[in-house]
Design a protein around this motif. Structure first.
Motif, PDB file in Angstrom:
ATOM      1  N   ASP A 168       0.830  -1.205   0.000  1.00 43.43           N
ATOM      2  CA  ASP A 168       0.000   0.000   0.000  1.00 43.43           C
ATOM      3  C   ASP A 168       0.866   1.257   0.000  1.00 43.43           C
ATOM      4  OD1 ASP A 168      -2.331  -1.554   0.124  1.00 43.43           O
ATOM      5  OD2 ASP A 168      -2.228  -1.653   2.303  1.00 43.43           O
ATOM      6  N   VAL A 169       1.929   1.234   0.808  1.00 44.53           N
ATOM      7  CA  VAL A 169       2.838   2.380   0.848  1.00 44.53           C
ATOM      8  C   VAL A 169       3.610   2.489  -0.465  1.00 44.53           C
ATOM      9  CG1 VAL A 169       4.765   3.435   2.093  1.00 44.53           C
ATOM     10  CG2 VAL A 169       3.039   2.140   3.347  1.00 44.53           C
ATOM     11  N   GLU A 170       4.043   1.362  -0.993  1.00 42.46           N
ATOM     12  CA  GLU A 170       4.779   1.374  -2.257  1.00 42.46           C
ATOM     13  C   GLU A 170       3.912   1.938  -3.380  1.00 42.46           C
ATOM     14  OE1 GLU A 170       5.882  -2.661  -2.667  1.00 42.46           O
ATOM     15  OE2 GLU A 170       7.270  -2.654  -0.962  1.00 42.46           O
ATOM     16  N   ARG A 171       2.633   1.611  -3.370  1.00 39.82           N
ATOM     17  CA  ARG A 171       1.734   2.127  -4.400  1.00 39.82           C
ATOM     18  C   ARG A 171       1.601   3.638  -4.300  1.00 39.82           C
ATOM     19  NH1 ARG A 171      -3.279   3.627  -3.996  1.00 39.82           N
ATOM     20  NH2 ARG A 171      -3.470   2.673  -1.940  1.00 39.82           N
ATOM     21  N   ILE A 172       1.503   4.161  -3.067  1.00 32.93           N
ATOM     22  CA  ILE A 172       1.382   5.611  -2.873  1.00 32.93           C
ATOM     23  C   ILE A 172       2.611   6.330  -3.434  1.00 32.93           C
ATOM     24  CG2 ILE A 172       1.377   7.423  -1.121  1.00 32.93           C
ATOM     25  CD1 ILE A 172      -1.333   6.171  -1.455  1.00 32.93           C
ATOM     26  N   VAL A 173       3.796   5.832  -3.085  1.00 28.36           N
ATOM     27  CA  VAL A 173       5.028   6.469  -3.554  1.00 28.36           C
ATOM     28  C   VAL A 173       5.155   6.330  -5.065  1.00 28.36           C
ATOM     29  CG1 VAL A 173       7.535   6.465  -3.356  1.00 28.36           C
ATOM     30  CG2 VAL A 173       6.132   6.073  -1.336  1.00 28.36           C
ATOM     31  N   GLY A 174       4.769   5.170  -5.603  1.00 30.46           N
ATOM     32  CA  GLY A 174       4.825   4.981  -7.049  1.00 30.46           C
ATOM     33  C   GLY A 174       3.901   5.934  -7.787  1.00 30.46           C
ATOM     34  N   GLU A 175       2.743   6.217  -7.223  1.00 32.44           N
ATOM     35  CA  GLU A 175       1.822   7.156  -7.854  1.00 32.44           C
ATOM     36  C   GLU A 175       2.397   8.566  -7.871  1.00 32.44           C
ATOM     37  OE1 GLU A 175      -1.890   6.873  -5.856  1.00 32.44           O
ATOM     38  OE2 GLU A 175      -2.416   4.911  -6.723  1.00 32.44           O
TER      39      GLU A 175
END
Length: 525
Positions: A175-182
């Motif tokens: 979930d955190v990785e997705r936020i940073v990737g966005e």
């Protein structure tokens, strides 16, 4: 001034701080607070003001074997930032995308390009006063455009501290990785995502109330399997299969000459990221090859085979570093496993042991350690160093000796033997340093009988004044044992024991000194 942080196993932060400050030299700008365990944050300044002057201190810090990742800080919540619930993650995205983070992004991208020799042209800056609508990320995007042909990025999340050891938060690392990737995808659309083969990595270190996001500066050379190492068979799902170290370990192809030859090519490809050692050495300056061996946090790993419980490189380095090895010492690891500590002792800078010996009760582990020593010699040979001496074997005990040259002058001899750690085939008072990772868990159901025998044997082979540094998960058992009269007469503490994080296991690291008093050898059975 470049804001950086590096990661290390929890418990080794004091060691890393000392090594970072020494490695950075005049470029060191002081330590900064993070509040995250396993993270050391500091500033680097360019001597003379030239941006290119940052490269030498970056390379020096990157080369520290106690450091897993070296990152340029992109975002850090120094004032505390609760992330106890998944509903709070959009707030993290909002703060990361704030205009105040534009300058850290630009500085980090410039450092990333500098580390890889990519020219980063100065981007035109618009005066925000005269043009309030100017994009604050324009300068960072200009640098990103110059780097984009070389970028395949991914995001990795690392938890530590409260969020790791106590109640788990309601969100997961992806979930955190997705936020940073966005955030990266919106701000730098020229970057492409690739989670497997990547050249840029964004690392997120977080606990329940602190977050630090950084751009990994170390070169990322993903390990590629040579095409001729692909097997002819097909897996159950229909995809072609590739033989890895696990199959080598299980002996799946030891009887097949063709696959043995392929394994030799694989070993070379594993060390160099896909090319053979000869091909890589021809295109890279020899002495810089060492830093290009592995991607990101595992770049220090010179092992081509690892056992099920192989030690982490920073922890093995801590064992060796805290032993204060000096030139001419004889170093012994009675339970060497895959030989990690043996290679670390051979790699010591400024102190060259005269002889390094290790062993294990398992024949398989001894074979693994011997193979790692062989491959280590290959690497040293292709670093444009003096050739190692010829092999020396003893017929009676099957001990395999290798001479390696870690570029500090003389070459310490490295030997691997199969033995019983409670009855070492070594003379009394013949060893200067003993290093060990004591067995634990299911491997050590008989620790109450084993540990006294081990410590007595360590005391027997150590010279007066010799150092004994070891890890033990059963800290209370060791503490009780060291209070016994025999152990009090044999050892004194060199520094206070402390715990380190070894993959969610927290062993205690002990550093002892051998007293001149004698200890009887354990009784023979």
């Amino acid at each position: 001034m470049l804001d950086c942080f590096c990661t290390t196993p929890e418990g080794l932060e004091p060691l890393v701080r000392d090594e970072v400050q020494a490695a950075a030299g005049d470029a060191f700008g002081g330590f900064l607070d993070t509040g995250l365990s396993g993270v050391v944050r500091f500033a680097l300044r360019a001597p003379g003001g030239a941006p290119s002057a940052l490269l030498p201190p970056l390379l020096a810090v990157e080369g520290l074997r106690s450091v897993e990742h070296l990152c340029a800080t992109l975002f850090e919540t120094a004032d505390g930032y609760p992330l106890a619930d998944k509903a709070e993650l959009p707030l993290l995205q909002e703060r990361m995308d704030s205009p105040t983070n534009a300058e850290p992004w630009e500085a980090a991208l410039r450092a990333w390009c500098l580390r890889r020799g990519i020219p980063a042209p100065p981007a035109p800056r618009e005066d925000p006063i005269s043009n309030p609508t100017a994009d604050p990320y324009a300068a960072a995007q200009a640098v990103a455009s110059a780097a984009s042909p070389h970028v395949l990025f991914r995001c990795t999340c690392k938890r530590s501290g409260k969020g790791k050891r106590t109640a788990k938060p309601a969100y997961k690392s992806p979930d955190v990785e997705r936020i940073v990737g966005e955030v990266m995808g919106e701000r730098f659309s020229c970057f492409k995502v690739n989670m497997i083969v990547y050249t840029m990595e964004v690392l997120v270190c977080l606990s329940s109330d602190r977050v630090a996001v950084g751009l990994v500066l170390q070169r990322s050379n993903p390990v590629r399997f040579p095409q001729d190492f692909q097997t002819k068979g097909r897996s159950e799902r229909g995809a072609s299969t590739r033989i890895g170290l696990a199959e080598w370990k299980r002996g799946a192809f030891r009887k097949n000459a063709e696959l043995k030859a392929a394994a030799q090519k694989f070993r070379a490809g594993l060390l160099t990221g896909g090319a053979t050692l000869q091909e890589l050495a021809a295109g890279v300056e020899g002495k810089k090859l060492y830093n290009e061996l592995r991607p990101c946090g595992s770049r220090h790993d010179l092992r081509v085979m690892m056992s099920e419980n192989s030690m982490m490189i920073p922890i093995a380095h801590a064992l060796v570093s805290l032993s204060d090895i000096v030139s001419g010492d004889v170093v012994c690891d009675p339970m060497a496993g895959s030989g990690t500590t043996l290679l670390e002792a051979a790699l010591q800078r400024g102190a060259i042991p005269s002889f390094i010996i290790g062993g294990d009760a398992s024949a398989g582990e001894c074979t693994t350690a011997a193979l790692n020593a062989d491959s280590f010699v290959e690497v040293q040979r292709h670093l444009e160093l003096p050739p190692p001496a010829a092999d020396a074997r003893t017929a009676d005990d099957g001990c395999k000796k290798r001479r390696v040259d870690p570029a500090r002058g003389a070459a310490p001899a490295v030997a691997v033997c199969q033995w019983d750690a409670t009855r070492l085939p070594l003379r009394s008072s013949s060893v200067d340093v003993v290093l060990s990772d004591l067995p634990f868990g299911n491997r050590c159901s008989f620790k109450a009988k084993l540990f006294p025998l081990l410590l007595c044997e360590f005391a027997r082979v150590l010279r007066p004044g010799g150092r004994c540094t070891f890890l033990a998960v059963q800290g209370k058992t060791i503490d009780t044992l060291l209070k016994q009269p025999k152990m009090v007469a044999a050892f004194e503490s060199r520094r206070l024991p402390f715990k380190v994080n070894m993959g969610e296991i927290y062993p205690t690291l002990y550093s002892l000194r051998r007293k001149p008093t004698g200890v009887e050898a354990p009784p023979s059975s």
